[in-house]
Design a protein around this motif. Structure first.
Motif, PDB file in Angstrom:
ATOM      1  N   ALA A  12      -0.189   9.878  -3.893  1.00 56.83           N
ATOM      2  CA  ALA A  12      -1.510  10.067  -3.282  1.00 56.83           C
ATOM      3  C   ALA A  12      -1.344  10.572  -1.861  1.00 56.83           C
ATOM      4  CB  ALA A  12      -2.283   8.746  -3.285  1.00 56.83           C
ATOM      5  N   GLY A  13      -2.173  11.502  -1.476  1.00 61.42           N
ATOM      6  CA  GLY A  13      -2.133  12.036  -0.126  1.00 61.42           C
ATOM      7  C   GLY A  13      -3.172  11.422   0.789  1.00 61.42           C
ATOM      8  N   TYR A  14      -4.116  10.682   0.201  1.00 59.94           N
ATOM      9  CA  TYR A  14      -5.222  10.111   0.971  1.00 59.94           C
ATOM     10  C   TYR A  14      -5.373   8.625   0.691  1.00 59.94           C
ATOM     11  CZ  TYR A  14      -6.946  14.883   1.661  1.00 59.94           C
ATOM     12  OH  TYR A  14      -7.065  16.205   2.012  1.00 59.94           O
ATOM     13  N   VAL A  15      -5.736   7.897   1.735  1.00 61.88           N
ATOM     14  CA  VAL A  15      -6.168   6.508   1.607  1.00 61.88           C
ATOM     15  C   VAL A  15      -7.571   6.467   2.190  1.00 61.88           C
ATOM     16  CG1 VAL A  15      -5.823   4.128   2.379  1.00 61.88           C
ATOM     17  CG2 VAL A  15      -3.848   5.533   1.743  1.00 61.88           C
ATOM     18  N   ILE A  16      -8.489   5.877   1.438  1.00 62.94           N
ATOM     19  CA  ILE A  16      -9.863   5.721   1.898  1.00 62.94           C
ATOM     20  C   ILE A  16     -10.128   4.231   2.045  1.00 62.94           C
ATOM     21  CG2 ILE A  16     -12.304   6.100   1.344  1.00 62.94           C
ATOM     22  CD1 ILE A  16     -11.363   8.544  -0.306  1.00 62.94           C
ATOM     23  N   THR A  17     -10.707   3.862   3.166  1.00 62.95           N
ATOM     24  CA  THR A  17     -11.023   2.462   3.428  1.00 62.95           C
ATOM     25  C   THR A  17     -12.409   2.386   4.065  1.00 62.95           C
ATOM     26  OG1 THR A  17     -10.061   0.404   4.292  1.00 62.95           O
ATOM     27  CG2 THR A  17      -9.998   2.314   5.750  1.00 62.95           C
ATOM     28  N   PRO A  18     -13.119   1.272   3.896  1.00 66.65           N
ATOM     29  CA  PRO A  18     -14.469   1.182   4.450  1.00 66.65           C
ATOM     30  C   PRO A  18     -14.542   1.431   5.962  1.00 66.65           C
ATOM     31  CG  PRO A  18     -14.144  -0.550   2.856  1.00 66.65           C
ATOM     32  CD  PRO A  18     -12.809   0.108   3.064  1.00 66.65           C
ATOM     33  N   ASN A  19     -13.592   0.852   6.713  1.00 63.68           N
ATOM     34  CA  ASN A  19     -13.526   1.068   8.163  1.00 63.68           C
ATOM     35  C   ASN A  19     -12.158   0.605   8.651  1.00 63.68           C
ATOM     36  OD1 ASN A  19     -13.714  -1.836   8.751  1.00 63.68           O
ATOM     37  ND2 ASN A  19     -15.856  -1.615   8.147  1.00 63.68           N
ATOM     38  N   LEU A  20     -11.879   0.863   9.922  1.00 61.25           N
ATOM     39  CA  LEU A  20     -10.562   0.511  10.459  1.00 61.25           C
ATOM     40  C   LEU A  20     -10.305  -0.992  10.507  1.00 61.25           C
ATOM     41  CD1 LEU A  20      -9.968   3.073  13.348  1.00 61.25           C
ATOM     42  CD2 LEU A  20      -8.996   3.062  11.042  1.00 61.25           C
ATOM     43  N   GLU A  21     -11.354  -1.787  10.471  1.00 57.46           N
ATOM     44  CA  GLU A  21     -11.167  -3.235  10.454  1.00 57.46           C
ATOM     45  C   GLU A  21     -10.320  -3.657   9.249  1.00 57.46           C
ATOM     46  OE1 GLU A  21     -13.767  -7.384  10.632  1.00 57.46           O
ATOM     47  OE2 GLU A  21     -14.817  -5.471  10.472  1.00 57.46           O
ATOM     48  N   HIS A  22     -10.420  -2.937   8.152  1.00 58.69           N
ATOM     49  CA  HIS A  22      -9.629  -3.239   6.956  1.00 58.69           C
ATOM     50  C   HIS A  22      -8.140  -3.004   7.186  1.00 58.69           C
ATOM     51  CE1 HIS A  22     -12.763  -3.977   3.826  1.00 58.69           C
ATOM     52  NE2 HIS A  22     -13.501  -3.471   4.801  1.00 58.69           N
ATOM     53  N   LEU A  23      -7.811  -2.285   8.256  1.00 58.65           N
ATOM     54  CA  LEU A  23      -6.421  -1.993   8.588  1.00 58.65           C
ATOM     55  C   LEU A  23      -5.998  -2.652   9.894  1.00 58.65           C
ATOM     56  CD1 LEU A  23      -6.608   1.783   7.725  1.00 58.65           C
ATOM     57  CD2 LEU A  23      -5.510  -0.009   6.364  1.00 58.65           C
ATOM     58  N   LEU A  53       0.834  -1.202   0.000  1.00 58.35           N
ATOM     59  CA  LEU A  53       0.000   0.000   0.000  1.00 58.35           C
ATOM     60  C   LEU A  53       0.867   1.250   0.000  1.00 58.35           C
ATOM     61  CD1 LEU A  53      -2.765   1.355   0.097  1.00 58.35           C
ATOM     62  CD2 LEU A  53      -2.704   1.096   2.599  1.00 58.35           C
ATOM     63  N   TYR A  54       1.901   1.269   0.837  1.00 58.05           N
ATOM     64  CA  TYR A  54       2.821   2.402   0.904  1.00 58.05           C
ATOM     65  C   TYR A  54       3.453   2.672  -0.468  1.00 58.05           C
ATOM     66  CZ  TYR A  54       7.107   5.006   1.875  1.00 58.05           C
ATOM     67  OH  TYR A  54       8.125   5.928   1.842  1.00 58.05           O
ATOM     68  N   LYS A  55       3.943   1.620  -1.124  1.00 60.24           N
ATOM     69  CA  LYS A  55       4.574   1.789  -2.441  1.00 60.24           C
ATOM     70  C   LYS A  55       3.570   2.322  -3.461  1.00 60.24           C
ATOM     71  CE  LYS A  55       8.125  -1.702  -1.756  1.00 60.24           C
ATOM     72  NZ  LYS A  55       8.594  -3.048  -2.083  1.00 60.24           N
ATOM     73  N   SER A  56       2.333   1.852  -3.403  1.00 59.21           N
ATOM     74  CA  SER A  56       1.294   2.338  -4.323  1.00 59.21           C
ATOM     75  C   SER A  56       0.985   3.803  -4.074  1.00 59.21           C
ATOM     76  CB  SER A  56       0.014   1.509  -4.171  1.00 59.21           C
ATOM     77  OG  SER A  56       0.236   0.181  -4.515  1.00 59.21           O
ATOM     78  N   VAL A  57       0.874   4.179  -2.807  1.00 59.86           N
ATOM     79  CA  VAL A  57       0.610   5.584  -2.451  1.00 59.86           C
ATOM     80  C   VAL A  57       1.741   6.470  -2.954  1.00 59.86           C
ATOM     81  CG1 VAL A  57       0.485   7.180  -0.475  1.00 59.86           C
ATOM     82  CG2 VAL A  57      -0.923   5.114  -0.507  1.00 59.86           C
TER      83      VAL A  57
END
Length: 120
Positions: A59-70, A50-54
């Protein structure tokens, strides 16, 4: 960028919901989605991906459905980007000015650590 962890989803309908509502959150924030990263879990190796993709997309933002995904914690992502969640709609600020060690610790945080005995 949108991040979806397949490890917390059970059906294709769940994935479709996650992507649709993450895109809607981006739209509501006035952001353009450059990429959707879908990975199997949130361990250290996936955080590095994810870091390499960002970084690649700047990209300055990561959007995820909820913290459970992280794995339940925003700290790994906020080491390198601002995080937005869909449910609940929350903003987690980018922790700027991290040292190289702090960034590495965030990227490696899900890896099993060998425990050292402390002298008693």
């Amino acid at each position: 960028m949108i991040y979806i962890n397949l490890g917390v989803l059970t059906t294709k309908a769940d994935r479709d919901w996650a992507e649709y509502h993450s895109r809607q959150r981006a739209h509501d924030l006035g952001l353009r989605v450059a990429d959707v990263v879908v990975l199997g879990n949130s361990d250290g190796a996936h955080m590095r991906t994810l870091y390499k993709s960002v970084r690649k997309l700047d990209a300055g933002y990561v959007i995820t459905p909820n913290l459970e995904h992280l794995g339940g914690d925003s700290a790994d992502v906020t080491a390198f980007a601002e995080l937005q969640t869909v449910v609940p709609a929350e903003r987690y600020r980018w922790r700027l000015r991290l040292s190289e060690k702090e960034l590495q610790d965030a990227l490696d945080s899900r890896r099993p650590q060998s425990r050292q005995r402390q002298p008693q």
